[in-house]
Write an enzyme that holds these catalytic residues in place. Structure first.
Site, PDB file in Angstrom:
ATOM      1  N   GLU A  31       9.418 165.138 116.921  1.00 47.31           N
ATOM      2  CA  GLU A  31       8.354 164.860 116.149  1.00 47.31           C
ATOM      3  C   GLU A  31       7.132 165.481 116.812  1.00 47.31           C
ATOM      4  OE1 GLU A  31       5.985 165.737 113.688  1.00 47.31           O
ATOM      5  OE2 GLU A  31       7.765 165.365 112.694  1.00 47.31           O
ATOM      6  N   GLY A  36       6.758 160.450 109.556  1.00 45.10           N
ATOM      7  CA  GLY A  36       6.379 160.305 108.041  1.00 45.10           C
ATOM      8  C   GLY A  36       5.997 161.555 107.388  1.00 45.10           C
ATOM      9  N   GLY A  37       5.663 162.519 108.189  1.00 43.93           N
ATOM     10  CA  GLY A  37       5.766 164.098 107.496  1.00 43.93           C
ATOM     11  C   GLY A  37       4.846 164.456 106.664  1.00 43.93           C
ATOM     12  N   LYS A  48      -0.738 159.985  95.925  1.00 42.95           N
ATOM     13  CA  LYS A  48      -0.927 158.726  94.627  1.00 42.95           C
ATOM     14  C   LYS A  48      -1.863 157.959  94.628  1.00 42.95           C
ATOM     15  CE  LYS A  48       2.498 161.604  93.496  1.00 42.95           C
ATOM     16  NZ  LYS A  48       2.262 162.470  94.355  1.00 42.95           N
ATOM     17  N   HIS A 441      13.529 142.982  75.724  1.00 41.59           N
ATOM     18  CA  HIS A 441      12.344 143.187  74.736  1.00 41.59           C
ATOM     19  C   HIS A 441      11.274 142.099  74.724  1.00 41.59           C
ATOM     20  CE1 HIS A 441      10.337 144.218  70.821  1.00 41.59           C
ATOM     21  NE2 HIS A 441      10.369 142.850  70.583  1.00 41.59           N
TER      22      HIS A 441
END
Length: 462
Positions: A31, A36-37, A48, A441
């Site tokens: 890398e 992490g790219g 996000k 529920h």
């Protein structure tokens, strides 16, 4: 001599490395930048985090509706943008440190070097500027880069790629976004929620071409109500951009007419393309700028695989991790199902969120006689409690077998809810089986149960 050399330390690359190491294989991971790219440093995580800021800002309006009527909405001008960028960087850095730890923990040999050449004469030889490493298998996980015509993001200071926007030193006063794909829609959501004027320019007549048309239309209407302007059917003339100190002018071709659109900043978000750096391959030839792979991510060169964005498949972090699992199992000689894009959930972190898996309704009708069940969030108890009632779920099933062919959701928590659809698709579940599954529920997850029942007209609450 390594068992596997992996080129690229993004989520596909480091996932493959960790899986291989846990199986006892000797792994080399190359890398040239940060582990992490794209996902970690320019994609999933920072974008996000941006959206979390605008979502929290909108929560103030929701508190007013729930009784805090005297609560003052903070002025956008009071936002300390440098502090927010510091927060974003802290999130990224913590995850980055976690990936580094996992590489060390699993005794993966990391080469922080740029690979310049790969050749094969028996084993592979992977060359960097100062060494040559040999390996029995090679996995390319070299990722993608933004598509920007004429490199305009390098010629104009206020014309940006998505990577550049994440380090912007100020909030724009106005912005034009070129492209209505996932990247464009998510940034439009972020800016519009902070009451910043946004215009989306799209060459096609519709937005989000790969998304179920009913869902895409609903989202467009929702964003329009929130102030986002759409100019569809407009081609940007990238060779005619004009920039002054505080304004960028775009020329648009719409049919025979030439229009102008002005804003402080322009974001070019027309997609990303897989790339392979400038590695010299002595035994691999491109076809249409792409190294083709088969259904197991294998190239035409023995023992050479490509995963993630560079593979030519859907560009999603979790798809890259899924492909990594397939390739490592193949290298180990295990039986494994081929890569199937229908099993990859797709998410858009807009407001409302959008998620899907499997066939769209149009696609399903091309091969099957289908039945469709829908359920609106405004009939769901938990959605009413939280005030997040916009949207619906659509379940598509084969009329002959009842097997679920696709699930599409627009609404709050859609990106979390789609995991049930992923499990249903993996195990070839039927609509009636989901309909019989007991959902707690009150939860938003009950909409899945109701929509599955609705394919046969058996829903309870609508």
């Amino acid at each position: 001599m390594f068992d596997i050399a992996i080129i690229g330390g993004g989520i596909g690359g480091y996932t493959a490395a960790i899986k291989a190491a846990k199986e006892g294989l000797k792994v080399a991971l190359f890398e040239k930048d940060k582990l992490g790219g794209t996902c970690l440093h320019e994609g999933c995580i920072p974008t996000k985090t941006f959206l979390q800021l605008s979502n929290k800002y909108q929560d103030v309006y929701k508190l007013q509706k729930m009784g805090f009527g005297q609560l003052q909405i903070p002025e956008i001008a009071t936002l300390d943008w440098s502090q927010f960028l510091q927060y974003k960087n802290q999130v990224v850095n913590q995850l980055f440190q976690g990936v580094q730890y996992l590489i060390q923990k699993n005794k993966i040999q990391l080469f922080p070097k740029k690979v310049t050449a790969i050749s094969k004469a028996g084993p592979f030889s992977i060359s960097t500027a100062d060494r040559v490493v040999q390996a029995k298998h090679v996995i390319l996980a070299t990722g993608s880069k933004p598509i920007v015509p004429l490199n305009v993001h390098k010629k104009y200071s206020n014309v940006l790629s998505s990577d550049q926007l994440l380090s912007l030193h100020e909030l724009p006063k106005s912005i034009v976004i070129v492209g209505s794909g996932v990247i464009g829609i998510e940034f439009a959501t972020f800016f519009s929620q902070l009451n910043i004027p946004v215009t989306i320019v799209e060459k096609e007549e519709t937005i989000l071409g790969a998304v179920d048309s009913e869902i895409a239309q609903h989202l467009k209407q929702s964003l329009t109500r929130k102030g986002v302007q759409f100019k569809t059917g407009c081609e940007v003339l990238f060779n005619q951009i004009e920039e002054s100190e505080n304004e960028v002018t775009l020329k648009l071709r719409q049919g025979a007419e030439i229009l102008e659109e002005k804003a402080q900043y322009v974001l070019v978000a027309i997609g990303r393309k897989g790339h392979y750096g400038d590695i010299d391959f002595s035994s691999l030839k491109k076809e249409n700028e792409q190294f083709p792979v088969d259904k197991y991510l294998k190239t035409k060169v023995s023992n050479l695989y490509i995963i993630g964005d560079a593979s030519g498949n859907v560009q999603l972090a979790h798809a890259a991790a899924y492909q990594a699992e397939i390739v490592i199992q193949r290298i180990l000689g295990h039986e494994v199902n081929p890569y199937d894009e229908l099993l990859v959930p797709k998410c858009i972190y807009s407001v409302p969120e959008v998620s899907s898996i499997g066939f769209t309704e149009r696609e399903a009708k091309e091969s099957y006689e289908v039945k469709v069940g829908k359920f609106q969030l405004n009939a769901n108890g938990k959605s009413l409690i939280t005030g997040e009632t916009e949207g619906f779920i659509k379940v598509i099933a084969d009329k002959a077998t009842d097997r679920i062919l696709g699930v599409h959701i627009i609404g709050d928590k859609a990106t979390e809810l789609i995991s049930e659809g992923s499990l249903a698709m993996l195990f070839e579940a039927t609509a009636s089986e989901i309909g019989m599954t007991v959902h707690p529920h009150p939860t938003v997850s009950e909409i899945f149960n109701e929509a599955a029942l609705a394919v046969d007209g058996k829903e309870i609450h609508s």
